[in-house]
Design a protein around this motif. Structure first.
Motif, PDB file in Angstrom:
ATOM      1  N   TRP A  59      -2.748  -2.580 -10.390  1.00 31.93           N
ATOM      2  CA  TRP A  59      -2.786  -1.688  -9.224  1.00 31.93           C
ATOM      3  C   TRP A  59      -1.724  -0.598  -9.349  1.00 31.93           C
ATOM      4  N   TYR A  60      -0.519  -0.987  -9.669  1.00 30.99           N
ATOM      5  CA  TYR A  60       0.575  -0.034  -9.798  1.00 30.99           C
ATOM      6  C   TYR A  60       0.339   0.958 -10.939  1.00 30.99           C
ATOM      7  N   LEU A  61      -0.177   0.438 -12.061  1.00 25.12           N
ATOM      8  CA  LEU A  61      -0.323   1.261 -13.264  1.00 25.12           C
ATOM      9  C   LEU A  61      -1.676   1.957 -13.345  1.00 25.12           C
ATOM     10  N   GLY A  62      -2.540   1.711 -12.399  1.00 27.73           N
ATOM     11  CA  GLY A  62      -3.783   2.454 -12.301  1.00 27.73           C
ATOM     12  C   GLY A  62      -4.874   2.048 -13.262  1.00 27.73           C
ATOM     13  N   GLN A 120       0.832  -1.207   0.000  1.00 27.35           N
ATOM     14  CA  GLN A 120       0.000   0.000   0.000  1.00 27.35           C
ATOM     15  C   GLN A 120       0.868   1.261   0.000  1.00 27.35           C
ATOM     16  N   GLU A 121       1.934   1.243   0.802  1.00 24.98           N
ATOM     17  CA  GLU A 121       2.854   2.375   0.838  1.00 24.98           C
ATOM     18  C   GLU A 121       3.586   2.531  -0.491  1.00 24.98           C
ATOM     19  N   LEU A 122       3.965   1.418  -1.095  1.00 24.62           N
ATOM     20  CA  LEU A 122       4.635   1.453  -2.398  1.00 24.62           C
ATOM     21  C   LEU A 122       3.762   2.130  -3.446  1.00 24.62           C
ATOM     22  N   VAL A 123       2.490   1.764  -3.491  1.00 25.77           N
ATOM     23  CA  VAL A 123       1.575   2.361  -4.470  1.00 25.77           C
ATOM     24  C   VAL A 123       1.400   3.846  -4.206  1.00 25.77           C
ATOM     25  N   ALA A 124       1.335   4.239  -2.960  1.00 29.08           N
ATOM     26  CA  ALA A 124       1.235   5.669  -2.625  1.00 29.08           C
ATOM     27  C   ALA A 124       2.449   6.426  -3.142  1.00 29.08           C
ATOM     28  N   ALA A 128      10.763   1.060  -9.180  1.00 24.63           N
ATOM     29  CA  ALA A 128      10.114   0.354  -8.076  1.00 24.63           C
ATOM     30  C   ALA A 128      10.342  -1.130  -8.303  1.00 24.63           C
ATOM     31  N   ASP A 129      10.970  -1.775  -7.358  1.00 25.62           N
ATOM     32  CA  ASP A 129      11.341  -3.190  -7.466  1.00 25.62           C
ATOM     33  C   ASP A 129      10.582  -3.943  -6.380  1.00 25.62           C
ATOM     34  N   THR A 130       9.580  -4.747  -6.773  1.00 24.87           N
ATOM     35  CA  THR A 130       8.713  -5.375  -5.776  1.00 24.87           C
ATOM     36  C   THR A 130       8.553  -6.864  -6.049  1.00 24.87           C
ATOM     37  N   HIS A 131       8.527  -7.638  -4.963  1.00 19.92           N
ATOM     38  CA  HIS A 131       8.442  -9.085  -5.055  1.00 19.92           C
ATOM     39  C   HIS A 131       7.409  -9.598  -4.054  1.00 19.92           C
ATOM     40  N   GLN A 191       2.133   6.803  -6.902  1.00 20.20           N
ATOM     41  CA  GLN A 191       1.106   7.771  -7.270  1.00 20.20           C
ATOM     42  C   GLN A 191       1.558   9.214  -7.037  1.00 20.20           C
ATOM     43  N   ARG A 192       2.414   9.428  -6.069  1.00 13.25           N
ATOM     44  CA  ARG A 192       2.891  10.787  -5.838  1.00 13.25           C
ATOM     45  C   ARG A 192       4.070  11.143  -6.745  1.00 13.25           C
ATOM     46  N   GLY A 193       4.531  10.165  -7.565  1.00  6.58           N
ATOM     47  CA  GLY A 193       5.529  10.475  -8.577  1.00  6.58           C
ATOM     48  C   GLY A 193       6.967  10.277  -8.180  1.00  6.58           C
ATOM     49  N   ASP A 194       7.246   9.430  -7.206  1.00 10.57           N
ATOM     50  CA  ASP A 194       8.621   9.260  -6.745  1.00 10.57           C
ATOM     51  C   ASP A 194       9.563   8.756  -7.833  1.00 10.57           C
ATOM     52  N   ILE A 195       9.078   7.951  -8.781  1.00 10.97           N
ATOM     53  CA  ILE A 195       9.956   7.498  -9.866  1.00 10.97           C
ATOM     54  C   ILE A 195       9.618   8.215 -11.177  1.00 10.97           C
ATOM     55  N   GLY A 196       8.773   9.228 -11.103  1.00 13.46           N
ATOM     56  CA  GLY A 196       8.348   9.938 -12.299  1.00 13.46           C
ATOM     57  C   GLY A 196       7.255   9.183 -13.022  1.00 13.46           C
ATOM     58  N   ASN A 197       6.902   9.636 -14.189  1.00 13.35           N
ATOM     59  CA  ASN A 197       5.898   8.939 -14.990  1.00 13.35           C
ATOM     60  C   ASN A 197       6.427   7.574 -15.396  1.00 13.35           C
ATOM     61  N   ILE A 198       5.638   6.543 -15.139  1.00 12.16           N
ATOM     62  CA  ILE A 198       6.066   5.181 -15.464  1.00 12.16           C
ATOM     63  C   ILE A 198       6.036   4.988 -16.974  1.00 12.16           C
ATOM     64  N   ALA A 199       7.147   4.499 -17.526  1.00 11.73           N
ATOM     65  CA  ALA A 199       7.260   4.272 -18.972  1.00 11.73           C
ATOM     66  C   ALA A 199       7.124   2.800 -19.327  1.00 11.73           C
ATOM     67  N   MET A 200       7.621   1.917 -18.455  1.00 13.07           N
ATOM     68  CA  MET A 200       7.565   0.483 -18.758  1.00 13.07           C
ATOM     69  C   MET A 200       7.572  -0.307 -17.460  1.00 13.07           C
TER      70      MET A 200
END
Length: 405
Positions: free
Chosen positions: A240-243, A171-175, A309-312, A178-187
């Motif tokens: 979820w991540y990509l909205g 949940q924290e990762l998605v927040a 964002a690297d999630t497992h 969404q606030r743009g910590d890695i910028g706009n997701i490209a891939m």
């Protein structure tokens, strides 16, 4: 980003059958401070694993069971100390259980049967807790969503057990995304690599239908194939991540020769490689296999101009950026599988007790259809759009007798 995501989700829901907008004031009364009584439909591995969590972690009581294999029903009934009169056997067992005296139905059967079992439970006025995935085809997915809508109208909780969404670290990762910590997701990179999850459980001379049932996870019709039955975990995380859901997919896959091994059963594929196109020109490469346990991982990585964002699932969850203020390690290892399930059960039981229904049918159906989109593209060997997939009337059918000793 949130506005665009919400617009896409509304568009999907309207196409699939309507909006899910929970209105607690429509609940038909509260059961606060009372013991919630549940019935388990499906006494296989998952049903036996999850059933004790309801009393142990949520204070609920398992009062009824439904199963199509008599020996399983009897064994689980003894283990859970369920009254023999509340142990239902055969093709109508799920309906008999739903119409008996209880508060909620827990569905832990092969995915092919989830839409019918959920529909019967809601029709009987019962709250529903269901294992993923929710269906094996598009018509079944739409039927499940319709049951979710009906549950909303009746003020019933209707919850699908996706564990990662229940965990605070995700949940924290998605927040942060969404606030743009890695910028706009490209891939994004999405994969589910695992060993063969089953061996042939049949015995010589076993009735063919029973053989399919005991080996259902490798049966395409009963399971939905691995991209729906198993891989939906990471596809749900990607959505979820990509909205939202992908717009189209193209891919390939197949089934390796298992002749001479203990896993030579069923017809499910054992590997997929799919490209998903999401809105805003975001590309997600997805792959999965059930070939070898020598490298097993469930992973979703998202890349933007500012970082990754690297999630497992069950493992490392982190954000890597050039800014120390946004670089973050949420967990080196997370108890996603068991901990997420327990949290879902606790939230579900609490919602029933407090008369404040929860309902995630829309997101669950969206992720299920994402798996079906990838499967369809791989089966056809050509690109398939979301609209083409959603318009499909192809219904997977089987006619097992559903009553074995």
């Amino acid at each position: 980003m949130d506005i665009a995501s919400n617009a896409r989700r509304r568009s999907f829901l309207q196409a699939a059958g309507g909006l899910l907008l929970l209105k607690p004031e429509t609940v038909f009364g509260s059961q606060a401070n009372s013991t919630i009584e549940v019935g388990i439909v499906g006494c296989g591995g998952r049903g036996n694993w999850i059933a004790p969590f309801f009393p142990a972690h949520a204070g609920a009581k398992v009062v009824a069971l439904a199963e199509v294999i008599r020996t399983r029903l009897d064994s689980t009934r003894r283990d859970l100390q369920v009254d023999p009169a509340r142990a239902y056997w055969g093709p109508d067992a799920y309906r008999e259980l739903a119409e008996s005296k209880l508060d909620a139905v827990v569905i832990e059967t092969p995915p092919y049967y989830h839409p019918a079992h959920a529909e019967a439970a809601v029709a009987a006025g019962r709250h529903v807790f269901c294992a993923k995935p929710i269906a094996v085809d598009v018509p079944g997915s739409k039927n499940f969503l319709a049951s979710g809508l009906k549950a909303q109208e009746k003020g019933l909780s209707f919850w699908v057990d996706f564990q990662s969404r229940a965990r605070p670290v995700f949940q924290e990762l998605v927040a942060r995304l969404q606030r743009g910590d890695i910028g706009n997701i490209a891939m994004a990179q999405v994969f589910y690599y695992a060993g063969r999850p089953w061996e042939d459980r049949s015995t010589p001379g076993m009735e063919p239908g029973l053989k399919r049932m005991v080996n259902w996870i490798g049966d395409r019709v009963l399971s939905g194939d691995i991209i729906v039955e198993q891989n939906v975990h990471v596809l749900d995380m990607a959505n979820w991540y990509l909205g939202g859901h992908p717009l189209k997919a193209a891919g390939a896959g197949g089934r390796t020769a298992w002749t001479g091994t203990k896993s030579d059963t069923g017809d499910a594929w054992d590997h997929f490689a799919v490209t998903f196109w999401y809105p805003r020109d975001v590309h997600a490469s997805f792959s999965s296999h059930q070939l070898t346990g020598r490298f097993s991982d469930l992973c979703v990585r998202c890349f933007g101009l500012n970082g990754c964002a690297d999630t497992h699932y069950g493992g490392l969850v982190r954000v890597l950026t050039q800014n120390t203020a946004t670089t973050w390690t949420g967990a080196e290892k997370d108890d996603t599988f068991t901990g997420g399930c327990i949290t879902n059960i606790q939230n579900f039981v609490e919602s029933v007790q407090n008369g404040k229904p929860i309902n995630n049918a829309a997101a669950a159906v969206e992720s299920n259809l994402t798996g079906i989109l990838g499967r369809t593209a791989a089966y056809r060997g050509t690109a398939v759009t979301w609209e083409e997939m959603l318009a499909s009337g192809e219904k997977w059918e089987t006619a097992l007798k559903l009553q074995w000793d």
